[in-house]
Design a protein around this motif. Structure first.
Motif, PDB file in Angstrom:
ATOM      1  N   UNK A 169      53.222  46.142  45.780  1.00  0.00           N
ATOM      2  CA  UNK A 169      53.244  45.415  47.045  1.00  0.00           C
ATOM      3  C   UNK A 169      53.502  43.925  46.843  1.00  0.00           C
ATOM      4  N   UNK A 170      54.524  43.414  47.513  1.00  0.00           N
ATOM      5  CA  UNK A 170      54.777  41.974  47.540  1.00  0.00           C
ATOM      6  C   UNK A 170      54.032  41.372  48.718  1.00  0.00           C
ATOM      7  N   UNK A 171      53.491  40.160  48.510  1.00  0.00           N
ATOM      8  CA  UNK A 171      52.781  39.467  49.589  1.00  0.00           C
ATOM      9  C   UNK A 171      53.278  38.023  49.677  1.00  0.00           C
ATOM     10  N   UNK A 172      52.957  37.377  50.793  1.00  0.00           N
ATOM     11  CA  UNK A 172      53.295  35.969  51.000  1.00  0.00           C
ATOM     12  C   UNK A 172      52.026  35.141  50.853  1.00  0.00           C
ATOM     13  N   UNK A 173      52.140  33.998  50.184  1.00  0.00           N
ATOM     14  CA  UNK A 173      50.959  33.150  49.981  1.00  0.00           C
ATOM     15  C   UNK A 173      51.383  31.702  49.767  1.00  0.00           C
ATOM     16  N   UNK A 174      50.457  30.807  50.026  1.00  0.00           N
ATOM     17  CA  UNK A 174      50.660  29.371  49.790  1.00  0.00           C
ATOM     18  C   UNK A 174      49.302  28.733  49.543  1.00  0.00           C
ATOM     19  N   UNK A 182      53.813  27.066  40.890  1.00  0.00           N
ATOM     20  CA  UNK A 182      54.330  26.131  41.896  1.00  0.00           C
ATOM     21  C   UNK A 182      53.624  26.304  43.229  1.00  0.00           C
ATOM     22  N   UNK A 183      53.326  27.552  43.580  1.00  0.00           N
ATOM     23  CA  UNK A 183      52.596  27.796  44.834  1.00  0.00           C
ATOM     24  C   UNK A 183      51.199  27.200  44.772  1.00  0.00           C
ATOM     25  N   UNK A 184      50.511  27.389  43.662  1.00  0.00           N
ATOM     26  CA  UNK A 184      49.167  26.814  43.501  1.00  0.00           C
ATOM     27  C   UNK A 184      49.224  25.285  43.570  1.00  0.00           C
ATOM     28  N   UNK A 189      56.676  34.543  47.683  1.00  0.00           N
ATOM     29  CA  UNK A 189      56.588  35.997  47.872  1.00  0.00           C
ATOM     30  C   UNK A 189      56.573  36.634  46.489  1.00  0.00           C
ATOM     31  N   UNK A 190      55.406  37.116  46.102  1.00  0.00           N
ATOM     32  CA  UNK A 190      55.232  37.661  44.752  1.00  0.00           C
ATOM     33  C   UNK A 190      54.324  38.893  44.801  1.00  0.00           C
ATOM     34  N   UNK A 191      54.248  39.650  43.703  1.00  0.00           N
ATOM     35  CA  UNK A 191      53.392  40.840  43.677  1.00  0.00           C
ATOM     36  C   UNK A 191      51.921  40.498  43.917  1.00  0.00           C
ATOM     37  N   UNK A 192      51.264  41.357  44.660  1.00  0.00           N
ATOM     38  CA  UNK A 192      49.841  41.162  44.959  1.00  0.00           C
ATOM     39  C   UNK A 192      49.010  41.066  43.685  1.00  0.00           C
ATOM     40  N   UNK A 193      49.330  41.913  42.700  1.00  0.00           N
ATOM     41  CA  UNK A 193      48.572  41.900  41.449  1.00  0.00           C
ATOM     42  C   UNK A 193      48.698  40.562  40.730  1.00  0.00           C
ATOM     43  N   UNK A 194      49.826  39.909  40.905  1.00  0.00           N
ATOM     44  CA  UNK A 194      50.081  38.635  40.232  1.00  0.00           C
ATOM     45  C   UNK A 194      49.287  37.497  40.862  1.00  0.00           C
ATOM     46  N   UNK A 195      49.069  37.575  42.169  1.00  0.00           N
ATOM     47  CA  UNK A 195      48.416  36.478  42.888  1.00  0.00           C
ATOM     48  C   UNK A 195      46.931  36.734  43.152  1.00  0.00           C
ATOM     49  N   UNK A 196      46.447  37.919  42.811  1.00  0.00           N
ATOM     50  CA  UNK A 196      45.082  38.315  43.178  1.00  0.00           C
ATOM     51  C   UNK A 196      44.026  37.326  42.678  1.00  0.00           C
ATOM     52  N   UNK A 197      44.136  36.875  41.428  1.00  0.00           N
ATOM     53  CA  UNK A 197      43.118  35.985  40.869  1.00  0.00           C
ATOM     54  C   UNK A 197      43.141  34.621  41.550  1.00  0.00           C
ATOM     55  N   UNK A 198      44.331  34.095  41.827  1.00  0.00           N
ATOM     56  CA  UNK A 198      44.430  32.797  42.509  1.00  0.00           C
ATOM     57  C   UNK A 198      43.895  32.875  43.929  1.00  0.00           C
ATOM     58  N   UNK A 199      44.109  34.006  44.578  1.00  0.00           N
ATOM     59  CA  UNK A 199      43.557  34.203  45.927  1.00  0.00           C
ATOM     60  C   UNK A 199      42.037  34.300  45.868  1.00  0.00           C
ATOM     61  N   UNK A 200      41.528  35.006  44.868  1.00  0.00           N
ATOM     62  CA  UNK A 200      40.086  35.143  44.696  1.00  0.00           C
ATOM     63  C   UNK A 200      39.419  33.788  44.482  1.00  0.00           C
ATOM     64  N   UNK A 201      40.116  32.884  43.780  1.00  0.00           N
ATOM     65  CA  UNK A 201      39.587  31.550  43.500  1.00  0.00           C
ATOM     66  C   UNK A 201      39.925  30.542  44.604  1.00  0.00           C
ATOM     67  N   UNK A 202      40.504  31.036  45.701  1.00  0.00           N
ATOM     68  CA  UNK A 202      40.886  30.187  46.838  1.00  0.00           C
ATOM     69  C   UNK A 202      41.931  29.127  46.476  1.00  0.00           C
TER      70      UNK A 202
END
Length: 290
Positions: free
Chosen positions: A156-161, A226-228, A235-248
């Motif tokens: 799954x790809x997701x959008x984040x910033x 770059x997003x962080x 737009x990247x894989x959910x697994x790739x961004x999960x830790x950064x999302x968890x850390x806000x």
């Protein structure tokens, strides 16, 4: 040979037959077969005793060595069954390999320390047979390749910033608003910089919306950093961004409009799946990813 050795050790065809779970008559046939095959007498027997011939003494010693080697070979085979060893050569897409596959490989190698893994990560199509891979992982629809495929969890790809970027530029509420934002672009080979689109799911249909941004790169890990850093939306894989999302460090956005999940398959040939190292690895991957 086993019958002959046991007959010498026990001094009795009856005792030998008990050890081999057969009859004394069959033990007699075994010895007779050996003597006929060799063309020489092994045992001189009377109603009261038996003793080895001169040739039988030497043949007995050789049989001990041969049977010992056979037993060692059985033990070696059992070790291959019980504890996989050797090399596994695996191909996988880059981001999938980093964030989905490496944790599974780590568990596998800790469990089976005699295994060596040759993991090749790239996003090009790999010809598994020609390039001598034991296994490949593919994301997306499969072509009919004649390989065995095991379907895994979808990708799954997701959008984040980053919170800072969204605080400064606002949070897009619908896909069309993405046009007014800095998008962090994954740079495909031979692709015009004005020809980038992101897929969104709107009312059950996929629509492609053109995007633009000041930063383009061919490395997904660089896009995540770059997003962080607040350079835009990614737009990247959910697994790739999960830790950064968890850390806000990142916030997911447009979650009601995500691109369709992409199928993931583990592929291998029928002949290799029977190898103990393959069977164990396949089992671990399936348990972890499906």
């Amino acid at each position: 040979m086993e019958a002959f050795v046991l007959a010498v050790k026990t001094g009795s065809f009856v005792a030998t037959s008990v050890s081999l779970n057969t009859s004394p008559q069959m033990v007699t046939k075994y010895i007779a077969f050996l003597e006929k095959h060799l063309g020489l007498k092994l045992l001189n027997r009377t109603t009261r005793s038996q003793h080895l011939t001169e040739f039988g003494k030497q043949y007995y010693q050789r049989c001990l060595l041969i049977l010992s080697e056979i037993n060692e070979t059985k033990i070696l085979a059992q070790q291959f069954i019980d504890e996989p060893n050797g090399r596994l050569r695996i191909s996988a897409p880059v981001s999938f390999g980093h964030y989905n596959l490496i944790p599974v490989i780590s568990r596998f190698m800790k469990r089976y320390p005699k295994i060596n893994i040759d993991l090749q990560l790239n996003d090009r199509y790999v010809d598994m047979v020609k390039e001598d891979f034991d296994m490949v992982f593919r994301i997306g629809q499969l072509n009919d390749s004649g390989l065995i495929g095991r379907k895994l969890n979808d990708y799954q790809l997701i959008f984040a910033a980053s919170p800072a970027y969204l605080a400064q530029n606002g949070i897009p509420a619908v896909p069309e608003e993405i046009k007014h934002h800095q998008c962090l672009i994954y740079q495909y080979v031979n692709r015009s910089k004005n020809d980038y689109v992101w897929p969104f799911t709107v009312n059950g249909k996929v629509i492609n919306i053109s995007i633009s941004g000041a930063l383009q790169t061919n490395d997904t890990a660089a896009l995540a950093v770059a997003a962080v850093e607040g350079l835009g939306i990614t737009m990247l894989p959910q697994s790739m961004l999960a830790e950064s999302i968890k850390q806000n460090k990142l916030l997911p956005i447009l979650q009601n409009f995500l691109p369709p999940a992409r199928p993931v398959h583990m592929l291998y040939t029928a002949d290799r799946q029977r190898l103990p190292k393959m069977k164990m690895f396949i089992e671990l991957v399936v348990n972890a990813m499906s």
